[in-house]
Write a protein that holds these residues in place. Structure first.
Motif, PDB file in Angstrom:
ATOM      1  N   LEU A 187      -2.291 -10.130  -3.904  1.00  0.00           N
ATOM      2  CA  LEU A 187      -1.903  -8.720  -3.946  1.00  0.00           C
ATOM      3  C   LEU A 187      -1.497  -8.284  -5.347  1.00  0.00           C
ATOM      4  CD1 LEU A 187      -0.021  -7.870  -0.654  1.00  0.00           C
ATOM      5  CD2 LEU A 187      -2.449  -7.838  -1.201  1.00  0.00           C
ATOM      6  N   THR A 188      -0.922  -9.179  -6.113  1.00  0.00           N
ATOM      7  CA  THR A 188      -0.588  -8.827  -7.496  1.00  0.00           C
ATOM      8  C   THR A 188      -1.847  -8.516  -8.286  1.00  0.00           C
ATOM      9  OG1 THR A 188       1.426 -10.172  -7.476  1.00  0.00           O
ATOM     10  CG2 THR A 188       0.483  -9.636  -9.624  1.00  0.00           C
ATOM     11  N   ALA A 189      -2.865  -9.337  -8.137  1.00  0.00           N
ATOM     12  CA  ALA A 189      -4.134  -9.088  -8.835  1.00  0.00           C
ATOM     13  C   ALA A 189      -4.795  -7.810  -8.336  1.00  0.00           C
ATOM     14  CB  ALA A 189      -5.069 -10.281  -8.650  1.00  0.00           C
ATOM     15  N   LEU A 190      -4.759  -7.570  -7.018  1.00  0.00           N
ATOM     16  CA  LEU A 190      -5.338  -6.345  -6.473  1.00  0.00           C
ATOM     17  C   LEU A 190      -4.604  -5.110  -6.972  1.00  0.00           C
ATOM     18  CD1 LEU A 190      -6.129  -7.133  -2.713  1.00  0.00           C
ATOM     19  CD2 LEU A 190      -7.754  -6.516  -4.508  1.00  0.00           C
ATOM     20  N   HIS A 191      -3.289  -5.184  -6.970  1.00  0.00           N
ATOM     21  CA  HIS A 191      -2.493  -4.031  -7.401  1.00  0.00           C
ATOM     22  C   HIS A 191      -2.720  -3.726  -8.878  1.00  0.00           C
ATOM     23  CE1 HIS A 191       1.293  -1.820  -8.391  1.00  0.00           C
ATOM     24  NE2 HIS A 191       1.023  -1.256  -7.242  1.00  0.00           N
ATOM     25  N   ASP A 192      -2.763  -4.759  -9.703  1.00  0.00           N
ATOM     26  CA  ASP A 192      -3.023  -4.545 -11.132  1.00  0.00           C
ATOM     27  C   ASP A 192      -4.408  -3.937 -11.349  1.00  0.00           C
ATOM     28  OD1 ASP A 192      -0.546  -5.595 -11.641  1.00  0.00           O
ATOM     29  OD2 ASP A 192      -1.279  -7.583 -12.218  1.00  0.00           O
ATOM     30  N   GLU A 193      -5.401  -4.419 -10.614  1.00  0.00           N
ATOM     31  CA  GLU A 193      -6.749  -3.876 -10.756  1.00  0.00           C
ATOM     32  C   GLU A 193      -6.813  -2.433 -10.256  1.00  0.00           C
ATOM     33  OE1 GLU A 193     -10.630  -6.248 -10.198  1.00  0.00           O
ATOM     34  OE2 GLU A 193     -10.397  -5.155  -8.301  1.00  0.00           O
ATOM     35  N   LEU A 194      -6.065  -2.130  -9.202  1.00  0.00           N
ATOM     36  CA  LEU A 194      -6.023  -0.759  -8.678  1.00  0.00           C
ATOM     37  C   LEU A 194      -5.438   0.195  -9.703  1.00  0.00           C
ATOM     38  CD1 LEU A 194      -6.360   1.198  -6.280  1.00  0.00           C
ATOM     39  CD2 LEU A 194      -4.054   0.515  -5.542  1.00  0.00           C
ATOM     40  N   LEU A 195      -4.344  -0.202 -10.338  1.00  0.00           N
ATOM     41  CA  LEU A 195      -3.737   0.654 -11.362  1.00  0.00           C
ATOM     42  C   LEU A 195      -4.677   0.821 -12.552  1.00  0.00           C
ATOM     43  CD1 LEU A 195      -0.020  -0.552 -11.367  1.00  0.00           C
ATOM     44  CD2 LEU A 195      -0.981   1.493 -10.301  1.00  0.00           C
ATOM     45  N   ALA A 196      -5.361  -0.241 -12.932  1.00  0.00           N
ATOM     46  CA  ALA A 196      -6.323  -0.125 -14.030  1.00  0.00           C
ATOM     47  C   ALA A 196      -7.477   0.796 -13.643  1.00  0.00           C
ATOM     48  CB  ALA A 196      -6.850  -1.511 -14.405  1.00  0.00           C
ATOM     49  N   VAL A 242      -7.378   3.474 -11.715  1.00  0.00           N
ATOM     50  CA  VAL A 242      -6.977   4.889 -11.746  1.00  0.00           C
ATOM     51  C   VAL A 242      -6.391   5.301 -13.089  1.00  0.00           C
ATOM     52  CG1 VAL A 242      -6.574   4.910  -9.273  1.00  0.00           C
ATOM     53  CG2 VAL A 242      -4.674   4.386 -10.815  1.00  0.00           C
ATOM     54  N   GLY A 243      -6.303   4.372 -14.030  1.00  0.00           N
ATOM     55  CA  GLY A 243      -5.753   4.726 -15.336  1.00  0.00           C
ATOM     56  C   GLY A 243      -4.254   4.621 -15.426  1.00  0.00           C
ATOM     57  N   GLY A 244      -3.627   3.855 -14.524  1.00  0.00           N
ATOM     58  CA  GLY A 244      -2.199   3.590 -14.639  1.00  0.00           C
ATOM     59  C   GLY A 244      -1.304   4.382 -13.723  1.00  0.00           C
ATOM     60  N   ARG A 245      -1.793   5.417 -13.056  1.00  0.00           N
ATOM     61  CA  ARG A 245      -0.929   6.244 -12.201  1.00  0.00           C
ATOM     62  C   ARG A 245      -1.666   6.638 -10.918  1.00  0.00           C
ATOM     63  NH1 ARG A 245       3.221  10.124 -12.740  1.00  0.00           N
ATOM     64  NH2 ARG A 245       3.849  10.650 -10.616  1.00  0.00           N
ATOM     65  N   LEU A 246      -1.115   6.211  -9.768  1.00  0.00           N
ATOM     66  CA  LEU A 246      -1.704   6.564  -8.485  1.00  0.00           C
ATOM     67  C   LEU A 246      -1.363   8.001  -8.119  1.00  0.00           C
ATOM     68  CD1 LEU A 246      -0.893   3.316  -6.463  1.00  0.00           C
ATOM     69  CD2 LEU A 246      -3.146   4.057  -7.229  1.00  0.00           C
ATOM     70  N   HIS A 247      -2.286   8.674  -7.462  1.00  0.00           N
ATOM     71  CA  HIS A 247      -2.069  10.050  -7.030  1.00  0.00           C
ATOM     72  C   HIS A 247      -1.763  10.139  -5.545  1.00  0.00           C
ATOM     73  CE1 HIS A 247      -3.288  11.525 -10.947  1.00  0.00           C
ATOM     74  NE2 HIS A 247      -4.349  10.728 -10.887  1.00  0.00           N
ATOM     75  N   ASP A 248      -1.647   9.004  -4.882  1.00  0.00           N
ATOM     76  CA  ASP A 248      -1.264   8.973  -3.477  1.00  0.00           C
ATOM     77  C   ASP A 248      -0.496   7.681  -3.242  1.00  0.00           C
ATOM     78  OD1 ASP A 248      -0.968   9.627  -0.866  1.00  0.00           O
ATOM     79  OD2 ASP A 248      -3.050   9.288  -0.264  1.00  0.00           O
ATOM     80  N   ASP A 249       0.338   7.699  -2.199  1.00  0.00           N
ATOM     81  CA  ASP A 249       1.064   6.482  -1.861  1.00  0.00           C
ATOM     82  C   ASP A 249       0.070   5.386  -1.472  1.00  0.00           C
ATOM     83  OD1 ASP A 249       3.323   8.072  -2.144  1.00  0.00           O
ATOM     84  OD2 ASP A 249       3.304   8.634  -0.036  1.00  0.00           O
ATOM     85  N   ALA A 299       3.371   7.589  -4.904  1.00  0.00           N
ATOM     86  CA  ALA A 299       2.777   8.495  -5.891  1.00  0.00           C
ATOM     87  C   ALA A 299       3.848   9.270  -6.624  1.00  0.00           C
ATOM     88  CB  ALA A 299       1.805   9.458  -5.206  1.00  0.00           C
ATOM     89  N   ALA A 300       4.951   9.624  -5.926  1.00  0.00           N
ATOM     90  CA  ALA A 300       6.061  10.336  -6.571  1.00  0.00           C
ATOM     91  C   ALA A 300       6.893   9.309  -7.322  1.00  0.00           C
ATOM     92  CB  ALA A 300       6.916  11.062  -5.536  1.00  0.00           C
ATOM     93  N   ALA A 301       6.513   9.062  -8.560  1.00  0.00           N
ATOM     94  CA  ALA A 301       7.123   7.973  -9.331  1.00  0.00           C
ATOM     95  C   ALA A 301       8.609   8.183  -9.542  1.00  0.00           C
ATOM     96  CB  ALA A 301       6.425   7.841 -10.684  1.00  0.00           C
ATOM     97  N   GLU A 302       9.049   9.437  -9.690  1.00  0.00           N
ATOM     98  CA  GLU A 302      10.460   9.687  -9.925  1.00  0.00           C
ATOM     99  C   GLU A 302      11.297   9.399  -8.689  1.00  0.00           C
ATOM    100  OE1 GLU A 302      11.686  10.188 -12.750  1.00  0.00           O
ATOM    101  OE2 GLU A 302       9.788  10.369 -13.786  1.00  0.00           O
ATOM    102  N   ALA A 303      10.690   9.607  -7.506  1.00  0.00           N
ATOM    103  CA  ALA A 303      11.439   9.378  -6.282  1.00  0.00           C
ATOM    104  C   ALA A 303      11.279   7.962  -5.763  1.00  0.00           C
ATOM    105  CB  ALA A 303      10.997  10.361  -5.209  1.00  0.00           C
ATOM    106  N   ARG A 304      10.162   7.329  -6.078  1.00  0.00           N
ATOM    107  CA  ARG A 304       9.876   5.954  -5.694  1.00  0.00           C
ATOM    108  C   ARG A 304       9.852   5.749  -4.181  1.00  0.00           C
ATOM    109  NH1 ARG A 304      13.670   2.781 -10.172  1.00  0.00           N
ATOM    110  NH2 ARG A 304      12.912   3.911 -11.957  1.00  0.00           N
ATOM    111  N   ILE A 305       9.485   6.750  -3.457  1.00  0.00           N
ATOM    112  CA  ILE A 305       9.401   6.635  -2.016  1.00  0.00           C
ATOM    113  C   ILE A 305       8.377   7.639  -1.528  1.00  0.00           C
ATOM    114  CG2 ILE A 305      11.239   8.317  -1.550  1.00  0.00           C
ATOM    115  CD1 ILE A 305      12.089   6.469   0.756  1.00  0.00           C
ATOM    116  N   GLY A 306       7.658   7.307  -0.454  1.00  0.00           N
ATOM    117  CA  GLY A 306       6.622   8.210   0.021  1.00  0.00           C
ATOM    118  C   GLY A 306       6.446   8.114   1.513  1.00  0.00           C
ATOM    119  N   GLY A 307       5.264   8.543   1.997  1.00  0.00           N
ATOM    120  CA  GLY A 307       5.014   8.613   3.422  1.00  0.00           C
ATOM    121  C   GLY A 307       4.292   7.426   4.004  1.00  0.00           C
TER     122      GLY A 307
END
Length: 393
Positions: free
Chosen positions: A349-358, A360-367, A170-178
């Motif tokens: 997983l590529t299709a799932l991930h793309d659909e997930l981003l779509a 939420v509108g392009g940005r996840l709010h959690d890892d 979720a922290a896009a600038e850090a690219r790492i989470g929990g």
């Protein structure tokens, strides 16, 4: 003889002057080209509009202060050199317009002084902005190195299995989470873990690193999957605070061919049949998250399930299932898997991930982490383990 010597002596200075003029012209062209490259386009357009309005309106002093918009805008779009170029251009244009409109010398000097002051302040702001960007880039590179160290790459093929992973912080600038994941080929079969650390930031990353380090060691040492979970639990009990915990699913695919699952307060994995049917593997013996066993006194249980060729197991974190769209609706993971399941885990997983981003509108709010494993062959003999694992057998 004398005329010849005189002619030759006169020719050399002319040749020298031509060469000097050529060199000077080349230097001027190079300097002009560099200045043009450093000159910010948008601030120059703003200055051109101010000059045009001043010329058409003939208002004299009224529009000259607006020339300060050039260097001020350059501070947001260019570096210190671009700000300096815009400031010098604004000062030159202000001098020309003020002189052409017969602006009193005192008023013109005040405007030019203001332009120079704005240029200096904008240049300082641009330099500080550039420094912050360099610091951010350094922090980002360190975060990426830490992520690669903690979340080691997972091979596409391990023994009789094909594997795919998708991870988004979720922290896009850090690219790492929990969130954490790992897959380890061992003498006891392939073992994998997906988990979610309570909290965010560096403390969560440290806890994830601790869990993965213990898991990788215990997965090789312990024959029983519950013993692996016990090792992780004891380590967390020594190192975590009273309010910290980790939800996780630890799974194993022994050489006997079935599937073992230990769920510690985590979302149930999804078992996908060869025909594409999807069902959640609900825990038959619910257990608390890792780190909280001492408070509940409840030990996790081991589930054994058949795992045939063509079947797949999907492990994920709650950043996937709790992702909301603009209408506050959760992402329907089971329906998404049913739509996109294929014989290639990476494509699924590529299709799932793309659909997930779509969703939420392009940005996840959690890892969010997804790990999918598919059984390709009946036994390990058809697709041997890596050589280092074979040596341990």
């Amino acid at each position: 003889m004398t005329q010849a010597r005189h002619h030759g002596g006169d020719h050399q200075p002319r040749l020298f002057r031509r060469r000097a003029a050529g060199v000077w012209g080349s230097v001027r062209r190079r300097a002009a080209g560099q200045l043009a490259r450093k000159m910010p386009v948008l601030p120059v357009l703003v200055l051109a509009v101010v000059v045009l309005v001043d010329i058409v309106g003939g208002a004299g002093m009224v529009w000259l202060p607006l020339l300060a918009a050039g260097p001020a805008l350059a501070a947001a779009t260019n570096g210190p050199r671009g700000v300096l170029c815009a400031g010098l251009l604004a000062t030159a244009l202000g001098t020309a317009l003020g002189t052409g409109n017969s602006v009193p010398a005192g008023e013109l000097m005040a405007v030019l002084s203001a332009l120079l002051a704005v240029t200096a302040a904008s240049g300082l702001a641009s330099a500080l902005h550039g420094r912050r960007e360099r610091v951010l880039a350094a922090v980002r590179s360190v975060a990426e190195a830490a992520q690669h160290a903690v979340l080691q790459p997972v091979p596409e093929t391990v023994g009789p299995f094909r594997v795919a992973v998708r991870y988004s912080a979720a922290a896009a600038e850090a690219r790492i989470g929990g969130d954490l994941y790992a897959l380890v080929p061992t003498p006891h079969g392939v073992r994998l873990i997906v988990g979610d650390v309570r909290g965010k930031g560096l403390p969560a990353v440290g806890t994830a690193a601790l869990v993965l380090g213990v898991f990788r060691e215990a997965a090789h040492d312990e024959r029983d999957l519950l013993a692996v979970v016990g090792r992780i639990e004891r380590s967390l009990a020594r190192n975590l605070g009273p309010d910290d915990f980790v939800t996780a699913v630890v799974a194993g695919c022994p050489r006997s061919g079935h599937l073992e699952v230990v769920n510690c307060g985590h979302a149930p994995p999804l078992l996908i049949s060869a025909s594409g049917d999807v069902r959640a593997v609900e825990a038959t013996h619910p257990a608390p998250p890792l780190g909280l066993r001492a408070l509940s006194g409840q030990a996790p249980g081991l589930q054994r399930l058949p795992f045939a060729v063509g079947e797949q197991l999907l492990l994920y974190t709650d950043g996937v299932t709790e992702a909301r769209d603009h209408a506050r609706e959760f992402y329907p993971l089971v329906e998404g898997v049913t739509r996109h399941v294929s014989d290639e885990p990476a494509r699924t997983l590529t299709a799932l991930h793309d659909e997930l981003l779509a969703h939420v509108g392009g940005r996840l709010h959690d890892d969010a982490a997804l790990l999918l494993i598919r059984k390709e062959t009946a036994d390990y003999g058809a697709a041997p383990l890596p050589s280092r694992v074979q040596a341990a057998l």
